[in-house]
Write an enzyme that holds these catalytic residues in place. Structure first.
Site: not given
Lengths: 635, 254
Positions: A39, A41-42, A265, A329, A399, A423, A433, A439
């Site tokens: 992976g 991603g960030l 969300h 949320r 979300h 995640e 969250r 992020l």
């Protein structure tokens, strides 16, 4: 009883002490260790780059044609950090407190505190990489507010924060590829985890272009494969986002924690058609200025501008005067569902207004577009309505998933050598969250936590020393091959996409924004039926030895079906409401989530026992030393 | 769901693999809701093909909201289709009319070999970035974020360059198949910011060198890239890159 391995000592000193107590791998020895990161991603990109900088040899895998396609790129609104630049009273302690409270007291305190501690370093690092955060006229970084906080601690790059942070991490990764320490494998899908002698030592993956199965061995495996929101079929996740890597690790023994904690969300563009492939978010940041309302009259079909102020119900501001439109949320989503279920939605349907016309009239459209960049245009493209002229219509949508593979304080799963970050793990957000925290967590794990903790494991355990002919390796290869053959043999009448949609509907109806025992029971009857239907009636066309998107999708949907069952088992087990997990049987007199801390102040970590077999529950008790357990209030 | 629908005819490029010969195949897309994106329309066609036991049209997409850069195909000769500042996933069927013919083919550039149907290999872009499209800073080396001040207008300009999604429409639209706009966006972003200034000299030189090595052509100022760019990256970036490149030649002591 599951041990989270939280270090001793006062909360604020745990990470500092732990960093000192962990063993180190000397610079000369680091290049002898091979690590796998799945992976990009960030979390994955930042971890891979940081580990390579330290000297480890790193192999990185991603699904797309480039590491930059990961779904982190879609994050709009921002990233939290306790910098306190606005001088409004923020601190590590406050960010910690807001996050634990926001998660409705179902996160591990020590992890959250560490997250808040490193949050400042993240912003420093990203700025040094050239991430163009939005700035004030004096040249300093600007901040805005997000839900669940009464301070402005969110840093942002217009409405493309995720993109800019990911490109920063991607740049760092590209830099290390150039140096030669990182071997990048694009267009690969991890299909199995190799566990030899109780240690995760490698992966089996499919080359998505040639169909070839490849085996990669290493001294540790790091999963950074994101969340499982796409189990619901429609979500704000990108269409390739899937749970396969995590699920295969689960089937090899890694515990799956709190799978029922899924974030719906509040501000997404409502579903508009049967063939819709995904849902699009309108950033939470819009709630800085935007006001959410519905008509006071049920089934009011007047256009929004025809409804006078006195006949509008700004239900969040009325119900939660101190946080107003910036409640967390889960609270905002439930409130939207409630007004729509009662018949007050736009035209009596499933939508509420997110209205920015007031601020536009007050500050001018240019000021708003400067803040929110492309969001107005994005809304207009999709809906063909201009939010500069008429309020946006929004509705909650799936979300983010707070649940994920269980990890201890070191971010290692119960399988030694298997680390899970971003995640894909469960750790920091509890049952809900807060906005702009995903992020932060992904980059905290990748840049500043995992690179330390993995060294301790490697220093203590040494190299894995597993050869290609180890039975664990050959078994994983054979089982992956058999599974692909089985998928390829499916020649039924239903497309994989139809089956996925059926599954999504069951999850949304019974394990969505509100759940109850009866509905979950229904889901637990329907999901096994969908599973059987899949393995009998799915249709997988094409060949296995070539680029085959139908085969890819089929494998992912098969895994979503199994995971969905676990989500419902977890939701039925948790006889309380907390954060996103709202069991209608358990609510306060004013319809807020009613926790049961006596019975459920624990992480539910599930051990796989077979397809359709009741999994075993392991509990990690949650102790709250710093934050007093209290009914969450945003009033 | 109710709403206006249209029917269109597709001529879609089919190609089984990198070595296989490609051809156009005709499909009717009937009763397509105008609220669908072009990709969702292709999803519908693909579902029908699968029902008929045929292989669906391979195409890439991921975020489906215009930010990941995965999707891309030329529609009627234009990368990402006829609407400006729009990726294919954000192009809605309401922009077409009943009975329209949509010719859909992969991004064409010799540095983007076809993998299957509309899917091309854009790994050349990653290698251009690897040549220097970053700031060489290791994790942990950063000073306090507000220690580096950047005037807002400079930061905003850098952001506009940094908005590139790496989709490849610029190269696909260019008669020379030049990747100049892609490379220039990164060069310009980092040349504008103080963080990027240390490596200015080598960055432009190395990225341009890699661009040539990948087989992309040179810029001869057709400016098609700017028209095709879904993120409206401006050709001024190329001027910045050329200036940086010249500067690197002047300062290059090696």
């Amino acid at each position: 009883m599951l041990d989270g391995k939280v270090p001793e000592g006062p909360l604020s000193e745990k990470w500092i002490r732990h960093k000192f107590e962990m063993k180190l791998v000397s610079p000369a020895n680091k290049p002898t260790f091979n690590l796998i990161v799945v992976g990009t991603g960030l979390a994955g990109a930042s971890a891979a780059a940081s580990l390579s900088e330290l000297g480890y040899r790193v192999k990185v895998f991603c699904l797309g044609d480039s590491p930059r396609r990961a779904h982190s790129i879609g994050a709009q609104g921002g990233i939290n950090s306790a910098k306190n630049y606005p001088n409004d009273g923020d601190s590590v302690l406050r960010l910690f407190y807001d996050t634990v409270k926001g998660g409705d007291f179902r996160a591990r305190e020590a992890n959250v505190h560490r997250l808040a501690e490193v949050s400042g370093n993240i912003i420093d690092q990203c700025v040094a990489q050239g991430v163009p955060f939005t700035r004030e006229y004096g040249g300093h970084l600007d901040n805005r507010s997000f839900g669940g906080a009464q301070v402005s601690r969110t840093f942002y790059a217009n409405a493309q924060t995720g993109q800019q942070l990911l490109l920063g991490a991607y740049g760092a990764l590209m830099k290390e590829i150039k140096v030669g320490n990182v071997q990048m494998h694009t267009r690969r899908e991890m299909l199995d985890l190799i566990v030899a002698d109780q240690r995760a030592v490698g992966i089996v993956c499919r080359n998505l272009v040639t169909g070839a199965l490849e085996t990669h061995l290493a001294d540790a495996v790091i999963l950074a494969t994101g969340g499982y929101g796409n189990a619901y079929y429609l979500s704000t996740n990108s269409v390739l986002s899937n749970a396969t890597a995590a699920w295969r690790a689960h089937k090899r023994g890694a515990f799956f924690a709190n799978p029922c904690f899924t974030q719906i969300h509040p501000t997404c563009i409502p579903i508009h058609g049967d063939s819709q492939s995904k849902l699009t978010l309108m950033s939470e940041s819009l709630r800085n200025d935007g006001r959410i309302w519905v008509p006071r009259k049920k089934g009011d079909t007047r256009l929004p501008h025809e409804i006078p102020e006195s006949e509008r119900n700004y239900y969040l501001e009325e119900r939660y005067p101190s946080f107003g439109n910036l409640v967390p949320r889960d609270v905002a989503s439930r409130a939207a569902k409630r007004v729509c279920d009662e018949g007050f939605g736009v035209n009596g349907g499933d939508a509420v207004y997110l209205d920015l016309l007031g601020p536009i009239a007050r500050d001018g459209i240019a000021a708003l577009e400067d803040k929110y960049d492309n969001l107005f245009e994005m809304y207009q493209r999709i809906t063909d309505e201009d939010p500069r002229q008429t309020p946006m219509r929004i509705y909650p949508a799936v979300h983010y998933t707070m649940g994920g593979l269980w990890v201890d304080y070191n971010l290692m799963s119960n399988l030694p050598g298997l680390y899970v970050i971003g995640e894909a793990n469960f750790s920091d957000h509890g049952a809900n969250r807060l906005g702009a925290s995903a992020l932060m967590q992904g980059l905290a794990d990748g840049y500043f936590i995992l690179p330390y903790t993995i060294g301790d494991f490697l220093a203590r355990q040494g190299r894995a020393k597993v050869s290609d002919d180890h039975p664990a390796v050959t078994d994983a290869q054979r089982e992956t091959r058999e599974r692909l053959d089985k998928l390829m043999s499916l020649r039924g009448k239903k497309t994989v996409s139809e089956l996925h949609r059926e599954l999504g509907q069951v999850l949304w109806d019974h394990c969505g924004m509100s759940r109850d025992a009866k509905g979950l029971q229904t889901a637990l009857e329907k999901i096994p039926a969908i599973r059987e239907d899949f393995w009998k009636n799915a249709n997988v066309v094409g060949r296995p030895d070539t680029f085959n998107q139908v085969l890819e999708r089929a494998g992912r949907v098969a895994d979503f079906i199994e995971l969905a069952e676990l989500m419902c088992i977890d939701a039925s087990n948790r006889n309380e409401s907390c954060g996103s997990h709202f069991r209608v049987e358990y609510q306060t007199p004013d319809n807020e989530a009613q926790r049961d801390d006596e019975q459920y102040a624990y992480v539910a970590a599930w051990e796989y026992k077979g397809v359709g077999v009741q999994p075993a529950l392991h509990k990690e008790p949650l102790a709250f030393e710093r934050v007093g357990l209290a009914q969450r209030s945003y009033k | 769901m109710a709403g206006p629908t249209i029917s269109v005819t597709l001529k879609v490029w089919r190609q089984d693999g990198p070595e296989a010969k490609g051809y156009f195949e005709t499909h009717e897309a009937k009763d397509i809701s105008t609220s669908m994106s072009v990709l969702e329309m292709l999803d519908v066609v693909n579902l029908r093909l699968q029902k008929e036991g045929k292989e669906p049209i391979a195409f890439e997409s991921n975020c489906r909201e215009g930010i990941c850069g995965s999707c891309g195909a030329a529609v009627n000769g234009q990368p990402h289709g006829p609407k400006r500042a729009t990726t294919l996933c954000q192009l809605y069927m309401r922009h077409f009319n009943e009975g329209d013919l949509l010719v859909i083919e992969p991004f064409r550039a010799s540095a983007f070999p076809v993998i299957k149907d509309l899917v091309v290999d854009r790994s050349a872009f990653d290698r251009i970035i690897q040549a220097g499209g970053y700031v060489t800073v290791k994790t942990g080396q950063a000073s306090d974020a507000n220690a580096i001040l950047v005037p807002k207008d400079v930061s905003d300009r850098a952001f506009r360059s940094a908005a590139c999604i790496g989709c490849g429409a610029c190269a696909a639209s260019c008669p020379n198949a030049s990747a100049s706009l892609f490379a220039a966006a990164k060069v310009a972003q980092l040349a504008l910011l103080p963080q990027g200034s240390v490596e200015r000299t080598s960055r432009a030189r190395e990225m341009v060198k890699q661009m040539d090595a990948e087989g992309f052509g040179s810029c001869s100022k057709h400016y098609e890239c700017q028209e095709a760019c879904p993120k409206e990256i401006k050709v001024e970036n190329i001027a910045v890159m050329n200036r940086e490149y010249l500067r690197s030649l002047l300062l290059d002591r090696d």
